[in-house]
Enzyme design. Sequence first.
Site, PDB file in Angstrom:
ATOM      1  N   ASP A   1       5.698  -7.768   5.858  1.00 55.19           N
ATOM      2  CA  ASP A   1       5.798  -8.943   4.986  1.00 55.19           C
ATOM      3  C   ASP A   1       6.815  -8.728   3.864  1.00 55.19           C
ATOM      4  O   ASP A   1       7.606  -9.621   3.560  1.00 55.19           O
ATOM      5  CB  ASP A   1       4.432  -9.284   4.381  1.00 55.19           C
ATOM      6  CG  ASP A   1       3.525  -9.955   5.414  1.00 55.19           C
ATOM      7  OD1 ASP A   1       4.065 -10.507   6.404  1.00 55.19           O
ATOM      8  OD2 ASP A   1       2.293  -9.896   5.249  1.00 55.19           O
TER       9      ASP A   1
ATOM     10  N   ARG B   1       1.323  -5.742  -4.956  1.00 52.77           N
ATOM     11  CA  ARG B   1       1.317  -6.647  -3.802  1.00 52.77           C
ATOM     12  C   ARG B   1       1.810  -8.064  -4.120  1.00 52.77           C
ATOM     13  O   ARG B   1       1.583  -8.982  -3.344  1.00 52.77           O
ATOM     14  CB  ARG B   1      -0.086  -6.716  -3.202  1.00 52.77           C
ATOM     15  CG  ARG B   1      -0.556  -5.423  -2.520  1.00 52.77           C
ATOM     16  CD  ARG B   1      -1.700  -5.666  -1.565  1.00 52.77           C
ATOM     17  NE  ARG B   1      -2.199  -4.451  -0.944  1.00 52.77           N
ATOM     18  CZ  ARG B   1      -1.654  -3.868   0.128  1.00 52.77           C
ATOM     19  NH1 ARG B   1      -0.598  -4.414   0.693  1.00 52.77           N
ATOM     20  NH2 ARG B   1      -2.178  -2.769   0.632  1.00 52.77           N
TER      21      ARG B   1
ATOM     22  N   LYS C   1       8.173   0.853   5.477  1.00 51.37           N
ATOM     23  CA  LYS C   1       7.038   1.652   4.993  1.00 51.37           C
ATOM     24  C   LYS C   1       5.720   1.085   5.491  1.00 51.37           C
ATOM     25  O   LYS C   1       5.575  -0.145   5.527  1.00 51.37           O
ATOM     26  CB  LYS C   1       7.049   1.586   3.451  1.00 51.37           C
ATOM     27  CG  LYS C   1       5.817   2.097   2.790  1.00 51.37           C
ATOM     28  CD  LYS C   1       5.161   1.087   1.844  1.00 51.37           C
ATOM     29  CE  LYS C   1       4.470  -0.042   2.549  1.00 51.37           C
ATOM     30  NZ  LYS C   1       3.518  -0.794   1.742  1.00 51.37           N
ATOM     31  N   THR C   2       4.805   1.845   5.902  1.00 53.46           N
ATOM     32  CA  THR C   2       3.377   1.537   6.019  1.00 53.46           C
ATOM     33  C   THR C   2       2.689   2.595   6.866  1.00 53.46           C
ATOM     34  O   THR C   2       3.196   2.957   7.940  1.00 53.46           O
ATOM     35  CB  THR C   2       3.042   0.136   6.578  1.00 53.46           C
ATOM     36  OG1 THR C   2       1.623   0.025   6.639  1.00 53.46           O
ATOM     37  CG2 THR C   2       3.607  -0.177   7.947  1.00 53.46           C
ATOM     38  N   ILE C   3       1.562   3.081   6.349  1.00 51.72           N
ATOM     39  CA  ILE C   3       0.806   4.063   7.143  1.00 51.72           C
ATOM     40  C   ILE C   3       0.314   3.418   8.436  1.00 51.72           C
ATOM     41  O   ILE C   3       0.034   4.104   9.408  1.00 51.72           O
ATOM     42  CB  ILE C   3      -0.405   4.638   6.362  1.00 51.72           C
ATOM     43  CG1 ILE C   3      -1.398   3.545   5.967  1.00 51.72           C
ATOM     44  CG2 ILE C   3       0.041   5.460   5.180  1.00 51.72           C
ATOM     45  CD1 ILE C   3      -2.783   4.077   5.630  1.00 51.72           C
ATOM     46  N   ASP C   4       0.182   2.067   8.438  1.00 49.76           N
ATOM     47  CA  ASP C   4      -0.427   1.372   9.578  1.00 49.76           C
ATOM     48  C   ASP C   4       0.377   1.532  10.877  1.00 49.76           C
ATOM     49  O   ASP C   4      -0.150   1.311  11.959  1.00 49.76           O
ATOM     50  CB  ASP C   4      -0.569  -0.122   9.283  1.00 49.76           C
ATOM     51  CG  ASP C   4      -1.447  -0.377   8.070  1.00 49.76           C
ATOM     52  OD1 ASP C   4      -2.085   0.579   7.593  1.00 49.76           O
ATOM     53  OD2 ASP C   4      -1.498  -1.528   7.591  1.00 49.76           O
TER      54      ASP C   4
ATOM     55  N   GLY D   1       0.821  -1.215   0.000  1.00 48.07           N
ATOM     56  CA  GLY D   1       0.000   0.000   0.000  1.00 48.07           C
ATOM     57  C   GLY D   1       0.849   1.257   0.000  1.00 48.07           C
ATOM     58  O   GLY D   1       1.938   1.294   0.573  1.00 48.07           O
TER      59      GLY D   1
ATOM     60  N   GLY E   1      -5.491   9.499   2.786  1.00 47.02           N
ATOM     61  CA  GLY E   1      -4.235   9.914   3.422  1.00 47.02           C
ATOM     62  C   GLY E   1      -3.012   9.183   2.897  1.00 47.02           C
ATOM     63  O   GLY E   1      -1.888   9.616   3.133  1.00 47.02           O
TER      64      GLY E   1
ATOM     65  N   LYS F   1     -26.129  17.886  15.985  1.00 49.12           N
ATOM     66  CA  LYS F   1     -27.243  16.970  15.712  1.00 49.12           C
ATOM     67  C   LYS F   1     -26.830  15.576  15.262  1.00 49.12           C
ATOM     68  O   LYS F   1     -27.671  14.740  15.041  1.00 49.12           O
ATOM     69  CB  LYS F   1     -28.188  17.599  14.701  1.00 49.12           C
ATOM     70  CG  LYS F   1     -27.577  17.893  13.342  1.00 49.12           C
ATOM     71  CD  LYS F   1     -28.620  18.495  12.402  1.00 49.12           C
ATOM     72  CE  LYS F   1     -28.023  18.749  11.035  1.00 49.12           C
ATOM     73  NZ  LYS F   1     -28.917  19.386  10.105  1.00 49.12           N
ATOM     74  N   TYR F   2     -25.519  15.339  15.047  1.00 46.40           N
ATOM     75  CA  TYR F   2     -25.117  14.017  14.570  1.00 46.40           C
ATOM     76  C   TYR F   2     -24.066  13.369  15.464  1.00 46.40           C
ATOM     77  O   TYR F   2     -23.193  14.062  15.992  1.00 46.40           O
ATOM     78  CB  TYR F   2     -24.486  14.113  13.174  1.00 46.40           C
ATOM     79  CG  TYR F   2     -25.415  14.533  12.079  1.00 46.40           C
ATOM     80  CD1 TYR F   2     -26.575  13.815  11.793  1.00 46.40           C
ATOM     81  CD2 TYR F   2     -25.115  15.659  11.307  1.00 46.40           C
ATOM     82  CE1 TYR F   2     -27.418  14.213  10.766  1.00 46.40           C
ATOM     83  CE2 TYR F   2     -25.954  16.063  10.284  1.00 46.40           C
ATOM     84  CZ  TYR F   2     -27.102  15.334  10.018  1.00 46.40           C
ATOM     85  OH  TYR F   2     -27.926  15.732   9.007  1.00 46.40           O
TER      86      TYR F   2
END
Length: 547
Positions: free
Chosen positions: A172, A141, A198-201, A77, A422, A238-239
Amino acid sequence: MTKSALQIARAAYQPKLPKALKGAVIAKEGEATQSVADQEAIKALFPNTYGMPLIQFVEGNAVEYPAIKVGVILSGGQAPGGHNVISGLFDGIKKLNKDSKLYGFILGPGGLVDHNYMELTSDIIDEYRNTGGFDIIGSGRTKLEKEEQFEKGLEIIKELGINALVIIGGDDSNTNACVLAEYYAAKKCGVQVIGCPKTIDGDLKNEMIETSFGFDTACKTYSEMIGNIQRDCNSSRKYWHFIKLMGRSASHIALECALQTQPNLCIVSEEVEANNMSLDDVVTYIAQAVANRAVEGNNYGTVLIPEGLIEFIPAMKKLIAELNDFLAHNAAEFAMVKKSQQREYIISKLSKENADIYASLPEGVARQLTLDRDPHGNVQVSLIETEKLLSDMVAVKLAQWKEEGKYVGKFAAQHHFFGYEGRCAAPSNFDADYCYSLGYTASMLIANGKTGYMSSVRNTTAPAEEWIAGGVPITMMMNMERRHGEMKPVIQKALVKLDGAPFKAFAANREEWALKTSYVYPGPIQYFGPTEVCDEPTKTLQLEQAK
Ligand code: FBP
């Protein structure tokens, strides 16, 4: 190509480098290393790349290096800053010798196997400095794990005369980079392999890798949007906004965004699992917070939900496992069942315990659980609309409480899923600098003949000048885990630690945030202005490294 004013100004940004990398460097070797667990098994699998020392680059005397040829791969990703890893690598190898060359393999590891590549010249690199995305060469991937793939790769490596490969990827992909490094070392092919985290996670981190790149920018981008929603929410009152955040299994992104924006609620999957919470427990927790705010006349709020939540609810985990198994063996029969009868069919095939849970799920989610499988036969949890599932179930619970006289408010929900918004954002200063340094460090590891190392830049809450650049043997991060029924060497994934400083800081404040309106509005990432605005690292890093 038309460019925005910001793109033009940003192209001129010169990423900051650690002081030690600014001139000539030498590699200082540390102690021999060991894997984090299963030392004997990992050592046996990686006889050529196990136990190598940690490396730190320090200022040294200028040395003449021969020209080298390097191949680079973007894997998995997208994450903000990938282009700066490549530009740092390019500038690094050119500094070693101006005749060095960089080749990019197209669309991920598959490009190496399929011999799909392009030479990255300075004209191309200059177009992509400090930009988001992986579009300079694309990503993919394809898993690099089979011997035939390594051999196919070797053909093009030899044809182009490549000395080293740099693989930019997550846990991985870096595990596979290490397997490849070991394979080429065992065969004495003379090809080095270096990984970049690397990884946004944010789940590729450990003692030596403080953060994966992209996490900073992605979290800041999502936090900007959450802040905007919170302003809207606090304006119209209201939400209730249910906001799902990417991040696969780990809840690092949700937690970091919570620390940045102080929402009313943030669910942390790792805690849900540790406390053995059921789906109903999670729903009750949210509904109670809604009810408590309603007593004070506040029928609005925000809830952050990590995308992997479903898999961490122990009962759902069991249901998904049984469904995976059943559908893997009965896919053809299931495909013949009419859509309108599929739910009943599945209920009739599951064990009583799982059938009851399945029957209690809203129609849409029940369908998503049976339809979407990835190539390994697993449910793609990111496709499950957990945010809708939770808000539907909260609505049912509140209606029931209203009848019982336990709830007095109004409940209307809005849903959001922030992920792709993002992943390709223009990198923050932190990611622009960190990535450039990671790429530059990779070139130094290559120059020093290293293989099976991950580029590492530490001390990242200090100014970039004081960052420490070096290399970590990838085997050091590995343990053995069961994957698809077999024990495999893999880099240990970092989930949120419930005894870690970021979670503790959140837990210490969450009751107040749940009841009161304590929203923070971080605003957009800034590139021009005071350093405390432009260079601030994530709250996660600041809390983890607080002395
Ligand atoms: P990586 O692990 O490859 O860095 O991917 C991160 C991620 O953005 C996850 O957060 C998300 O679950 C997944 O990719 C989505 O994948 P895809 O891009 O294939 O839809």
